[in-house]
Write an enzyme that holds these catalytic residues in place. Structure first.
Site, PDB file in Angstrom:
ATOM      1  N   LEU A   1     -18.872  14.916 -58.153  1.00  0.00           N
ATOM      2  CA  LEU A   1     -18.543  13.569 -58.029  1.00  0.00           C
ATOM      3  C   LEU A   1     -19.264  12.652 -58.556  1.00  0.00           C
ATOM      4  O   LEU A   1     -19.035  11.359 -58.387  1.00  0.00           O
ATOM      5  CB  LEU A   1     -18.141  13.565 -56.691  1.00  0.00           C
ATOM      6  CG  LEU A   1     -17.094  14.155 -55.983  1.00  0.00           C
ATOM      7  CD1 LEU A   1     -16.905  13.883 -54.391  1.00  0.00           C
ATOM      8  CD2 LEU A   1     -15.888  13.781 -56.526  1.00  0.00           C
TER       9      LEU A   1
ATOM     10  N   HIS B   1     -18.156  29.739 -61.947  1.00  0.00           N
ATOM     11  CA  HIS B   1     -17.748  29.839 -63.244  1.00  0.00           C
ATOM     12  C   HIS B   1     -17.853  30.931 -64.299  1.00  0.00           C
ATOM     13  O   HIS B   1     -18.217  30.828 -65.139  1.00  0.00           O
ATOM     14  CB  HIS B   1     -17.895  28.475 -63.966  1.00  0.00           C
ATOM     15  CG  HIS B   1     -19.495  28.083 -63.898  1.00  0.00           C
ATOM     16  ND1 HIS B   1     -20.373  28.834 -64.122  1.00  0.00           N
ATOM     17  CD2 HIS B   1     -20.009  26.939 -63.668  1.00  0.00           C
ATOM     18  CE1 HIS B   1     -21.587  28.086 -63.946  1.00  0.00           C
ATOM     19  NE2 HIS B   1     -21.492  26.996 -63.515  1.00  0.00           N
TER      20      HIS B   1
ATOM     21  N   ASP C   1     -14.657  23.072 -61.472  1.00  0.00           N
ATOM     22  CA  ASP C   1     -15.898  22.561 -62.131  1.00  0.00           C
ATOM     23  C   ASP C   1     -15.614  21.144 -63.022  1.00  0.00           C
ATOM     24  O   ASP C   1     -16.257  20.981 -63.819  1.00  0.00           O
ATOM     25  CB  ASP C   1     -16.428  23.548 -63.191  1.00  0.00           C
ATOM     26  CG  ASP C   1     -17.786  23.371 -63.542  1.00  0.00           C
ATOM     27  OD1 ASP C   1     -18.506  22.259 -63.047  1.00  0.00           O
ATOM     28  OD2 ASP C   1     -18.424  24.147 -64.328  1.00  0.00           O
TER      29      ASP C   1
ATOM     30  N   HIS D   1     -18.091  12.987 -67.552  1.00  0.00           N
ATOM     31  CA  HIS D   1     -19.147  12.579 -68.587  1.00  0.00           C
ATOM     32  C   HIS D   1     -18.413  11.332 -69.146  1.00  0.00           C
ATOM     33  O   HIS D   1     -17.363  11.119 -69.505  1.00  0.00           O
ATOM     34  CB  HIS D   1     -19.634  13.317 -69.360  1.00  0.00           C
ATOM     35  CG  HIS D   1     -20.344  14.703 -68.914  1.00  0.00           C
ATOM     36  ND1 HIS D   1     -21.542  14.388 -68.370  1.00  0.00           N
ATOM     37  CD2 HIS D   1     -20.183  15.950 -68.816  1.00  0.00           C
ATOM     38  CE1 HIS D   1     -22.148  15.593 -67.976  1.00  0.00           C
ATOM     39  NE2 HIS D   1     -21.221  16.427 -68.315  1.00  0.00           N
TER      40      HIS D   1
HETATM   41  O1  DOR Z   1     -20.153  22.268 -67.982  1.00  0.00           O
HETATM   42  C1  DOR Z   1     -20.730  22.153 -67.045  1.00  0.00           C
HETATM   43  N1  DOR Z   1     -21.055  21.022 -66.431  1.00  0.00           N
HETATM   44  N2  DOR Z   1     -21.279  23.170 -66.146  1.00  0.00           N
HETATM   45  C2  DOR Z   1     -22.138  22.927 -65.427  1.00  0.00           C
HETATM   46  O2  DOR Z   1     -22.394  24.079 -64.934  1.00  0.00           O
HETATM   47  C3  DOR Z   1     -22.390  21.638 -64.684  1.00  0.00           C
HETATM   48  C4  DOR Z   1     -21.579  20.695 -65.397  1.00  0.00           C
HETATM   49  C5  DOR Z   1     -22.216  19.084 -65.302  1.00  0.00           C
HETATM   50  O3  DOR Z   1     -22.706  18.868 -64.033  1.00  0.00           O
HETATM   51  O4  DOR Z   1     -21.734  18.315 -65.959  1.00  0.00           O
END
Ligand code: DOR
Length: 428
Positions: A64, A232, A305, A309
């Site tokens: 989050l 995952h 997951d 971003h």
């Molecule tokens: O792809 C991923 N992004 N794998 C993870 O384990 C962490 C996550 C992230 O926090 O961006």
């Protein structure tokens, strides 16, 4: 709050082994009755003929980004994305800024979820201070403050002695340590699955062995010291290691994510950073093994997951881009399209992996439509086809490799504790 009567839907409640046309009556935020020709007095009636009526989904692995990265997601935006995707409960990971590594941050997440969130939020607390893999965090105090499990997800716990201690400590509270399996020495600076394709397109490889070695280690440690949940799972060998550990009676559970049964490494062939995830997408053989693991029960749960971003971290050179993709708003439709429509899983099995299975792993009193349960319910149009359009996401982030995909199955209603938060597919 007026009651709700959901009539004539196909009610699928794996926890009560139910898959039949039923009416569901909700009163005072709880499931009051599930049956045929149920009557309600002064209730609002929803006609669910031809629709699925399911327990609200539980995502046991959500990022989050709150506190700290409101440019990527907040509890407000992330829970809205969850509601749109049919999730009435999300468990959020500790790799925030600051990390969820002390009781005050656990309380911040719970309090903010109550004030700003529209679905249930349960924090997963860090195993180590600052996710540095050095000193254990205040695990007991964080559970008291409301955390439901422990994980340094995003980072592996490289120290085996530390993992042992974490398992021993968590066992006293009957909660699992959720392990992000990655041998950092092997993954090094890799950015995609190591193999012929990474060589051909000139990207540094992140070998499947980086995950598998740690799955082997953690199942061996769990056999002695406590309960582990592997996050995952992406590789055929990992599935096989977990299958064998389960046969030996090791207290291990695991999850996979929709991208591991919907995509292979070829999704990064054109350097699409939206398909850059950790662990990396793998080969068709791995994808098949993940589906086989889901079918035979080796893989207990499906989690998103969800890893939002921003464009600054994604719209850049592949090696420098962040790992992760958003998942809350596409997970259910990917499950219905890739697993149920193809008959890899029955609808009941698939929904089990998104409701009662994660609830059991995390000791949550959720994930069922049994009488007396919290009225977290979704209504889904199984035949509705839609096109993934990131600009319409409720999430603040758009990093999905599924843009433009046509998927089947749309969430029409999301109901949390008897309150409608999504109607006709739209947030209220
Ligand atoms: O792809 C991923 N992004 N794998 C993870 O384990 C962490 C996550 C992230 O926090 O961006």
């Amino acid at each position: 709050m007026a009651g709700l009567l959901i009539k004539n839907g196909r009610v699928v409640d794996p926890a009560s082994n139910l898959d039949a046309v039923r009416d569901v009556l909700i009163e005072n935020g709880k499931i009051k009755k599930v049956g045929v020709r149920v009557k309600g007095v002064g209730v609002r009636v929803i006609d669910a003929k031809g629709k699925l009526v399911l327990p609200g989904l539980i995502d046991m692995h959500t990022h989050l980004r709150d506190p700290g990265r409101p440019d990527k997601e907040t509890i407000a935006s992330g829970t809205r994305a969850a509601a749109k995707g049919g999730f009435t409960t999300v468990c959020c990971m500790a790799n925030t800024e600051p990390a969820i590594d002390n009781p005050a941050v656990v309380k911040y997440v719970s309090d903010t979820a109550k004030s700003d969130g529209i679905v249930n939020v349960f924090p997963i607390a860090a195993v180590t201070k600052g996710l540095k893999g050095e000193k254990l965090a205040e695990m007991g105090l964080m559970l008291e403050a409301g955390a439901v499990a422990f994980s340094d997800d995003g980072q592996p716990l490289m120290g085996s002695a530390l993992m042992r201690k974490a398992l021993e400590y968590a066992r006293q509270f009957s909660v699992p340590v959720i392990s992000h399996c990655e041998d950092k020495g092997l993954s090094h600076n890799g950015s995609m699955n190591e193999g012929a394709l990474s060589t051909a397109i000139g990207l540094p490889g992140f070998p499947a062995l980086a995950e598998e070695l740690m799955v082997a280690r953690d199942t061996m440690l769990a056999a002695e010291f406590g309960q582990v949940h592997i996050a995952h799972v992406s590789s055929a060998n990992s599935v096989e290691l977990i299958r064998r550990a389960k046969r030996r009676g090791v207290p291990v559970t695991c999850e996979t994510c929709p991208h591991y049964f919907s995509l292979t490494e070829s999704a990064v062939k054109e350097y699409d950073t939206n398909a850059k995830v950790n662990p990396p997408l793998k080969t068709p053989k791995d994808l098949k093994a993940v589906i086989r693991g889901l079918r035979d029960g080796t893989i207990d749960a499906i989690a998103t997951d969800h890893a939002p971003h921003n464009i600054e971290e994604k719209n850049i050179e592949f090696n420098s881009a962040s790992f992760g993709m958003v998942g809350l708003e596409t997970a259910l439709a990917l499950v219905l399209t890739k697993l149920v429509a193809t008959k890899a899983l029955t609808l009941k099995k698939a929904i089990e992996k998104m409701t009662v299975a994660p609830a059991r792993i995390l000791n949550l009193n959720k994930g069922t439509l049994k009488v007396g349960a919290d009225a977290d319910v979704i209504i889904v149009d199984p035949g509705a086809e839609w096109t993934v359009t990131p600009s319409q996401f409720a999430s603040k982030s758009r990093n999905t490799p599924f843009s433009g995909w046509k998927l089947k199955g749309q969430v029409i209603y999301t109901i949390v504790a008897g309150k409608i938060v999504v109607r006709d597919g739209k947030l209220l």
